[in-house]
Design an enzyme around this catalytic site. Structure first.
Site, PDB file in Angstrom:
ATOM      1  N   LYS A 123      -0.865  -3.533   9.135  1.00  0.00           N
ATOM      2  CA  LYS A 123      -1.443  -2.222   8.882  1.00  0.00           C
ATOM      3  C   LYS A 123      -2.646  -2.000   9.783  1.00  0.00           C
ATOM      4  O   LYS A 123      -3.612  -2.766   9.756  1.00  0.00           O
ATOM      5  CB  LYS A 123      -1.862  -2.089   7.415  1.00  0.00           C
ATOM      6  CG  LYS A 123      -2.445  -0.709   7.113  1.00  0.00           C
ATOM      7  CD  LYS A 123      -2.694  -0.522   5.632  1.00  0.00           C
ATOM      8  CE  LYS A 123      -3.231   0.879   5.364  1.00  0.00           C
ATOM      9  NZ  LYS A 123      -3.491   1.112   3.942  1.00  0.00           N
TER      10      LYS A 123
ATOM     11  N   ASP B 196      -5.128   4.259  -4.716  1.00  0.00           N
ATOM     12  CA  ASP B 196      -4.101   5.130  -4.141  1.00  0.00           C
ATOM     13  C   ASP B 196      -2.721   4.735  -4.678  1.00  0.00           C
ATOM     14  O   ASP B 196      -1.792   4.466  -3.929  1.00  0.00           O
ATOM     15  CB  ASP B 196      -4.117   5.041  -2.615  1.00  0.00           C
ATOM     16  CG  ASP B 196      -3.321   6.173  -1.956  1.00  0.00           C
ATOM     17  OD1 ASP B 196      -3.049   7.183  -2.630  1.00  0.00           O
ATOM     18  OD2 ASP B 196      -2.979   6.037  -0.765  1.00  0.00           O
TER      19      ASP B 196
ATOM     20  N   LEU C 142       6.870   1.316  10.047  1.00  0.00           N
ATOM     21  CA  LEU C 142       7.479   1.330   8.713  1.00  0.00           C
ATOM     22  C   LEU C 142       7.039   2.538   7.909  1.00  0.00           C
ATOM     23  O   LEU C 142       7.772   3.018   7.041  1.00  0.00           O
ATOM     24  CB  LEU C 142       7.104   0.046   7.955  1.00  0.00           C
ATOM     25  CG  LEU C 142       7.658  -1.265   8.536  1.00  0.00           C
ATOM     26  CD1 LEU C 142       7.089  -2.450   7.781  1.00  0.00           C
ATOM     27  CD2 LEU C 142       9.175  -1.274   8.481  1.00  0.00           C
ATOM     28  N   GLY C 143       5.834   3.020   8.180  1.00  0.00           N
ATOM     29  CA  GLY C 143       5.339   4.173   7.438  1.00  0.00           C
ATOM     30  C   GLY C 143       3.948   4.554   7.903  1.00  0.00           C
ATOM     31  O   GLY C 143       3.226   3.770   8.521  1.00  0.00           O
TER      32      GLY C 143
ATOM     33  N   GLY D 274      -2.536   7.981   4.748  1.00  0.00           N
ATOM     34  CA  GLY D 274      -3.877   8.494   5.008  1.00  0.00           C
ATOM     35  C   GLY D 274      -4.841   7.435   5.488  1.00  0.00           C
ATOM     36  O   GLY D 274      -5.873   7.747   6.086  1.00  0.00           O
TER      37      GLY D 274
ATOM     38  N   GLY E  80      -3.822   4.640   7.354  1.00  0.00           N
ATOM     39  CA  GLY E  80      -3.379   3.938   8.542  1.00  0.00           C
ATOM     40  C   GLY E  80      -1.861   3.958   8.701  1.00  0.00           C
ATOM     41  O   GLY E  80      -1.144   4.608   7.949  1.00  0.00           O
TER      42      GLY E  80
END
Length: 592
Positions: free
Chosen positions: A293, A391, A271-272, A275, A277
């Site tokens: 994740k 973040d 999915l993406g 930085g 994971g």
């Protein structure tokens, strides 16, 4: 084909010689393989009617001669054979001859299909193709003897009766085409065979045993590593807390479950990447969708020890605008986190995707900002202990089908400790969103999240990315470009054209002013996330009141806004939006 030969000489006197058959008294010719018939004729040598016999010429005498077909190597000419019966007498009328013949001109495969003409009639016969490729021959199969060209012509050979010496006297049993010796002692070489087979079997058993032992030890070693990781990441404490707090909905997943759910973490399920994971889409056995994740690494040993406790705290967060943590996997070196699956992508994709901000109204953008701010305010002020996201960026804000915002990705999050000295940590975050004060001091605070949220607010206002490496150096950072525009009183130059045309300028300026406050260089001057959320909530309510002022009569507006002066209501009815905004804002302020 016929071959015509004559025995003639070059003189009137025969010169036949022993051992030579070159035409004087004797001549010979080789028969070729393609001959279809053989015929012998004796003809006069010429018109003189001279015939040679017994070494002299006699006018009108009959010529006497004979011919024979025989094996060439078995004949040696002698002059004594001339005009005598010596050759016949020596061989008693029989000479050796080699017959090389075949049946027909077809191969075995073709001939066997023609039942009526097939020559191999015996049931125990076999067909053999001719060596020159034309025709075929029939033989009895092994263990049978006789005439293969006759029905039942090949009969079984009784090996026990005819063999000398007999294969196994007293124990031999004849069988069709074979024989057996049931009590026969194994031949002398069988001991060697048994030894070789035994050694080979032993080696195979040893190899299998070593392999199985190795696999068992490796599996046990892997299990020990998983158990060690589980304990190191606070798994026992987490299990204990889960048992005490029933109904949390938090689960501890096995690594095998997540491998199966993601098809061995296939790239097609990514999915993406970030930085901290990579996030994968997964499907559990019950069909429910999850987001998994895989973190890159743990920051330090202390964080590993506190991980289980922190996971339990994060699992207890219950806010509609914060992604739900469903569980984790602790038996791996770096824990994996399992979240609820939000299907419609990120705010970054929504703003900067192929369609950009096209046709995204300001009301939707303001609503997304409000819900994101409320989620962060909850983490800072209502979670116990407080949680710092660390973040905040548009790619960590997910949207559902109704554009409701959900804050996600707590990979950089930390629990806010009571001791301020523990705030020291490694610099982490994303370029363009990083708090300048944090970059200088390495102190992560709640005001660091406020700064990052200010950048997200700018993305919603301008439709531009937080950082653009391809732009001019003084315009690469969206925050610096915005602050310069604010300083030069030209903030509307950087606002997205899509919302300038259908939005109240005063409201846009209010949101821009709020973003400026969030981007203050000194953290103490920035508002808290609770203040930011409250301000966005007031602006959202003001915008709702500004949508259709012309259709509302003063009595409706008075009921909506509470008691107000007649002058204020008159201003609303005239459609003076900027003035109306100030009035409504003032009323909301008074309600506080």
């Amino acid at each position: 084909m016929q071959n015509v030969l004559g025995c003639r000489t070059q003189s009137n006197i025969l010169t036949a010689r022993n051992g030579f058959c070159d035409g004087d008294g004797c001549c010979q010719v080789a028969l070729t393989s393609n001959m279809s018939d053989y015929d012998v004729n004796f003809n006069p040598m010429d018109n003189t009617t001279e015939y040679y016999t017994n070494g002299s010429s006699t006018d009108g005498a009959e010529y006497c001669g004979y011919a024979v077909m025989m094996e060439a190597t078995a004949f040696q000419f002698r002059t004594a054979y001339l005009n005598t019966t010596l050759f016949w007498d020596e061989n008693t009328g029989r000479v050796p001859v080699i017959l090389n013949w075949v049946v027909g001109d077809e191969t075995c495969d073709a001939a066997s299909k023609k039942v009526d003409s097939y020559a191999c009639r015996s049931n125990n016969s076999k067909c053999i193709d001719s060596s020159n490729g034309i025709g075929y021959l029939c033989n009895c199969t092994d263990g049978y003897d006789g005439n293969p060209y006759l029905t039942d012509g090949c009969q079984d050979i009784d090996e026990c009766a005819v063999n000398v010496p007999r294969p196994c006297p007293g124990h031999c049993t004849n069988m069709p085409g074979n024989y057996s010796c049931p009590d026969e002692k194994p031949p002398s070489y069988s001991g060697t065979v048994v030894l070789v087979v035994g050694l080979s079997t032993g080696v195979v058993i040893v190899v299998i045993s070593i392999t199985c032992t190795y696999l068992i030890l490796e599996r046990k070693k892997l299990a020990n590593i998983k158990h060690k990781n589980f304990q190191q990441h606070g798994g026992m404490l987490l299990l204990q807390e889960i048992s005490l707090k029933q109904g949390t909905g938090f689960s501890i997943f096995r690594e095998a479950e997540l491998i199966e759910a993601t098809d061995k973490f296939s790239d097609k399920n990514i999915l993406g990447r970030g930085g901290h994971g990579t996030v994968y889409k997964g499907t559990l056995k019950d069909g429910s969708m999850i987001a998994i994740k895989r973190c890159v690494s743990m920051a330090n040993e202390q964080q590993k020890k506190e991980f289980g406790k922190e996971m339990l705290i994060l699992s207890q967060i219950n806010h509609k605008n914060i992604v739900k943590l469903l569980g984790c996997c602790l038996e791996v070196e770096v824990p994996m986190l399992v979240y609820e699956f939000i299907p419609n992508g990120t705010l970054f994709q929504f703003i900067h995707g192929d369609n950009g901000c096209y046709n995204i109204p300001f009301s939707t953008r303001l609503h997304i900002a409000l819900e994101s701010a409320q989620a962060l305010a909850y983490l800072h002020s209502w979670a116990s202990p407080p949680i710092l996201h660390g973040d905040v960026k548009s790619s960590n804000i997910l949207l559902d089908e109704n554009f409701a915002a959900t804050v996600s990705d707590f990979g950089a999050s930390i629990l806010a400790p009571a001791d301020k000295s523990q705030f020291m940590t490694l610099v982490q975050g994303t370029c363009g969103y990083l708090d300048p004060e944090y970059m200088q001091t390495c102190h992560l605070t709640d005001k660091s999240d406020v700064y990052s949220f200010g950048v997200v607010l700018l993305e919603l206002l301008t439709g531009k990315a937080a950082f653009n490496l391809e732009g001019p150096e003084n315009e690469r950072s969206l925050s610096l470009r915005f602050l310069n525009a604010m300083k030069e009183d030209r903030v509307m130059d950087v606002i997205d054209d899509q919302i300038k045309s259908d939005s109240d300028t005063g409201l846009l300026e209010e949101v821009a002013e709020l973003a400026k406050q969030c981007l203050e260089m000194v953290g103490e001057r920035r508002p808290s996330m609770s203040d930011v959320a409250e301000k966005l909530d007031r602006l959202s309510k003001v915008m709702q009141h500004l949508w259709v002022p012309a259709q509302r009569d003063p009595e409706e507006m008075e009921s909506l806004l509470g008691e107000s002066s007649v002058a204020s209501l008159e201003m609303i009815s005239t459609g003076n939006f900027s003035m109306e905004r100030r009035i409504v804002q003032g009323l909301l302020e008074s309600e506080r």
